[in-house]
Design an enzyme around this catalytic site. Structure first.
Site, PDB file in Angstrom:
ATOM      1  CD  GLU A   1      -1.453  -2.341   2.018  1.00 18.73           C
ATOM      2  OE1 GLU A   1      -2.273  -2.985   2.683  1.00 18.73           O
ATOM      3  OE2 GLU A   1      -0.236  -2.649   1.947  1.00 18.73           O
TER       4      GLU A   1
ATOM      5  CD1 TRP B   1      20.619 -34.816 -17.131  1.00 13.00           C
ATOM      6  CD2 TRP B   1      19.692 -34.482 -15.136  1.00 13.00           C
ATOM      7  NE1 TRP B   1      21.520 -34.122 -16.356  1.00 13.00           N
ATOM      8  CE2 TRP B   1      20.958 -33.916 -15.126  1.00 13.00           C
ATOM      9  CE3 TRP B   1      18.907 -34.399 -13.988  1.00 13.00           C
ATOM     10  CZ2 TRP B   1      21.472 -33.262 -13.995  1.00 13.00           C
ATOM     11  CZ3 TRP B   1      19.406 -33.755 -12.885  1.00 13.00           C
ATOM     12  CH2 TRP B   1      20.678 -33.195 -12.893  1.00 13.00           C
TER      13      TRP B   1
ATOM     14  NE  ARG C   1      22.859 -24.923 -11.006  1.00  7.94           N
ATOM     15  CZ  ARG C   1      22.487 -26.017 -10.340  1.00  7.94           C
ATOM     16  NH1 ARG C   1      22.701 -26.105  -9.033  1.00  7.94           N
ATOM     17  NH2 ARG C   1      21.865 -27.012 -10.957  1.00  7.94           N
TER      18      ARG C   1
ATOM     19  N   GLY D   1      14.069 -37.943  -1.140  1.00  7.25           N
ATOM     20  CA  GLY D   1      13.645 -39.125  -1.865  1.00  7.25           C
ATOM     21  C   GLY D   1      12.333 -39.688  -1.361  1.00  7.25           C
TER      22      GLY D   1
ATOM     23  CG  LEU E   1      12.553 -36.537   3.901  1.00  8.79           C
ATOM     24  CD1 LEU E   1      12.769 -36.793   5.384  1.00  8.79           C
ATOM     25  CD2 LEU E   1      13.580 -35.541   3.381  1.00  8.79           C
TER      26      LEU E   1
ATOM     27  N   GLY F   1       7.612 -40.055   2.136  1.00  6.74           N
ATOM     28  CA  GLY F   1       6.627 -40.896   2.797  1.00  6.74           C
ATOM     29  C   GLY F   1       6.403 -40.499   4.242  1.00  6.74           C
TER      30      GLY F   1
END
Length: 371
Positions: free
Chosen positions: A56, A173, A210, A292, A295, A297
Site C-alpha cells: 500500500e 536425467w 541457479r 527421496g 523422506l 513418505g
C-alpha cells in the site's frame, strides 16, 4: 456488487503480489492498485522485501495526491499494527482513500483488524473480491499462520510409470532441462529446501538456486540422523546457507563449522513435526521438500504435505524405486486423495500440481532412519 473495473484492478494486484515470492518471508506477499476518484489507475506496488515498505505504501507514493477520494485494491487486508513499518490502514486513511477493496482477511492476530479501522474512519470497505485467486498466490504464508508451521511443497520428478530412477539407481536425467529449470523457480520461492540422508549420499545435490537473477538463496536443510555426510558434500559450499539436522548424539567432529540442529530421535528417527517446529522458530515459512521417496513418505504420513508438484516425463522404466515410499497408508480408504489445481507442459514433461483434499488421521510420524 463488484464491477469489471474492480475485478481488473484486483487481478492486477494479485499479479503484482507474485513478484514478491521468495523475498518477503516471514511476511506475506501483497499487491496493491490505486485508482483515482474517476476510476483511473494512478498507483501500484507490491511488498518487495521483509522490513521494507508494504504494498500500500509503494502504491500511495506512486499515486501521490491523486489517491484522495480514490479506491485501493489490496490482496490482503491492510495491516493494523506497527512493526518494522507503520500500519497500512492508517496510511490509507491519511492519504484520503475513500474506498478499500481487499481479497483476503488477515489471519495474523497481530496485524488483523485493518478493515474495522478503515470503517471507523468512514472509509467504504469491501472484502472477498477474487479471494480464491489471492489465497492461491499467498498460500505458503497463509498456511504458516493458520497451521503454526511452514507450508510444505513436495516436488518430485518421475517417469510416466512412477519411477524416480532405474533399477540400477541411475536417474539423470529423467526430467527435461525445462523442468529442471522450473525447479529452480520453486527453490527461489521457498525459505528452505529439505533433503534426507539417502538423497545426499546417492545424488550429492547442491540445492542452491541457479539461473534466477536476484533470487534469495533458501536455507538448505539436510536431515542426516547419523551425520554421515562427508565434508566434501556439495551442499556444504558457501553458495547458500546450510543446516545439518542430526540426532542428539551424532558424531559431527568431521564437520567443523557446519551449522547443526540436534534433535531427539524416536526409534532412531527425527520427528517430522519437531523438525517443522524448529524450522518455523527460525523464520522458515515455506519448505520445498526435495528428498527421496522415504523422506517424502514420512511427511505424507505425518500429514505435513500441503502441495504436491510432480514432473512426469514421457519415459517408461518398469522397475526401480517409486516416487513415494511407505506413507503409513495400508488400505484404499486411507489413501491421500488430491485435487489437481494446475497442469502445464514443461519441455517434454507434464507438470501436475495438486493439493490434498483431506489428510488421513495419523500420529506424528518421524523421518526415516538414516535420513
Amino acid at each position: 456488487m463488484a464491477t469489471q473495473a474492480d475485478i481488473t484492478a484486483m487481478r492486477r494486484a494479485i499479479a503484482l503480489a507474485a513478484r514478491g515470492l521468495g523475498s518477503t518471508s516471514p511476511n506475506p506477499v501483497v499487491g496493491c492498485v490505486i485508482t483515482d476518484a474517476s476510476g483511473h489507475q494512478v498507483g501500484e506496488g507490491w511488498h518487495q522485501r521483509a522490513g521494507g515498505p508494504h504494498a500500500e505504501v509503494h502504491a500511495l507514493r506512486e499515486a501521490g495526491v491523486l489517491a484522495r477520494g480514490g479506491t485501493a485494491y489490496v490482496t490482503l487486508e491492510p495491516c493494523n499494527h506497527t512493526g518494522r513499518t507503520g500500519p497500512c490502514a492508517q496510511a490509507l486513511i491519511e492519504a484520503g482513500i475513500a474506498r478499500v477493496v481487499y481479497a483476503v482477511a488477515d489471519p495474523n492476530p497481530q496485524a488483523m483488524g485493518g478493515g474495522d479501522t478503515l470503517r471507523a474512519a468512514g472509509v467504504e470497505v469491501a472484502q472477498g473480491l477474487l479471494q480464491d485467486e489471492a489465497e492461491a498466490g499467498n498460500t505458503a504464508w497463509l498456511t504458516s499462520v493458520r497451521e503454526g508451521r511452514p507450508f510444505v511443497r513436495w516436488k518430485y520428478a518421475a517417469t510416466l510409470d512412477g519411477r524416480i530412477a532405474a533399477a540400477d539407481g541411475t536417474s539423470r536425467w529423467i526430467s527435461s532441462a525445462e523442468s529442471r529449470a522450473d525447479v529452480h523457480r520453486l527453490r527461489a520461492e521457498a525459505d528452505a529446501v529439505v533433503v534426507g540422508g539417502g538423497t545426499l549420499r546417492a545424488d550429492d545435490p547442491h540445492l542452491a538456486v541457479r539461473g534466477i537473477e536476484g533470487a534469495t538463496q533458501p536455507l538448505r536443510v539436510a536431515v542426516d540422523t547419523r551425520a554421515g555426510l562427508p565434508p566434501t558434500a556439495r551442499i556444504l559450499d558457501d553458495a547458500a546457507p546450510t543446516l545439518l539436522v542430526v540426532g542428539e548424539d551424532a558424531d559431527t567432529r568431521h564437520l567443523p563449522g557446519v551449522e547443526l540442529l540436534r534433535l531427539p530421535l524416536h526409534d532412531g528417527r527425527i520427528g517430522v513435526q519437531e523438525l517443522l517446529t524448529q524450522l518455523y522458530a527460525r523464520g522458515v515459512r515455506s519448505v520445498l521438500l526435495e528428498g527421496g521417496p522415504t523422506l517424502a513418505g514420512s511427511f505424507v504420513a505425518g500429514g505435513a504435505v500441503d502441495q504436491v508438484v510432480g514432473y512426469l516425463a514421457p519415459v517408461l522404466l518398469g522397475a526401480g524405486p517409486a516416487a513415494l515410499a511407505d506413507a503409513g497408508i495400508n488400505t484404499i480408504t486411507r489413501a491421500l486423495r488430491l485435487d489437481v489445481i494446475d497442469t502445464a507442459r514443461i519441455g517434454s514433461d507434464i507438470r501436475v500440481t495438486a493439493v490434498p483434499t483431506a489428510v488421513p488421521a495419523a500420529p506424528a510420524v518421524p523421518t526415516p532412519k538414516g535420513a
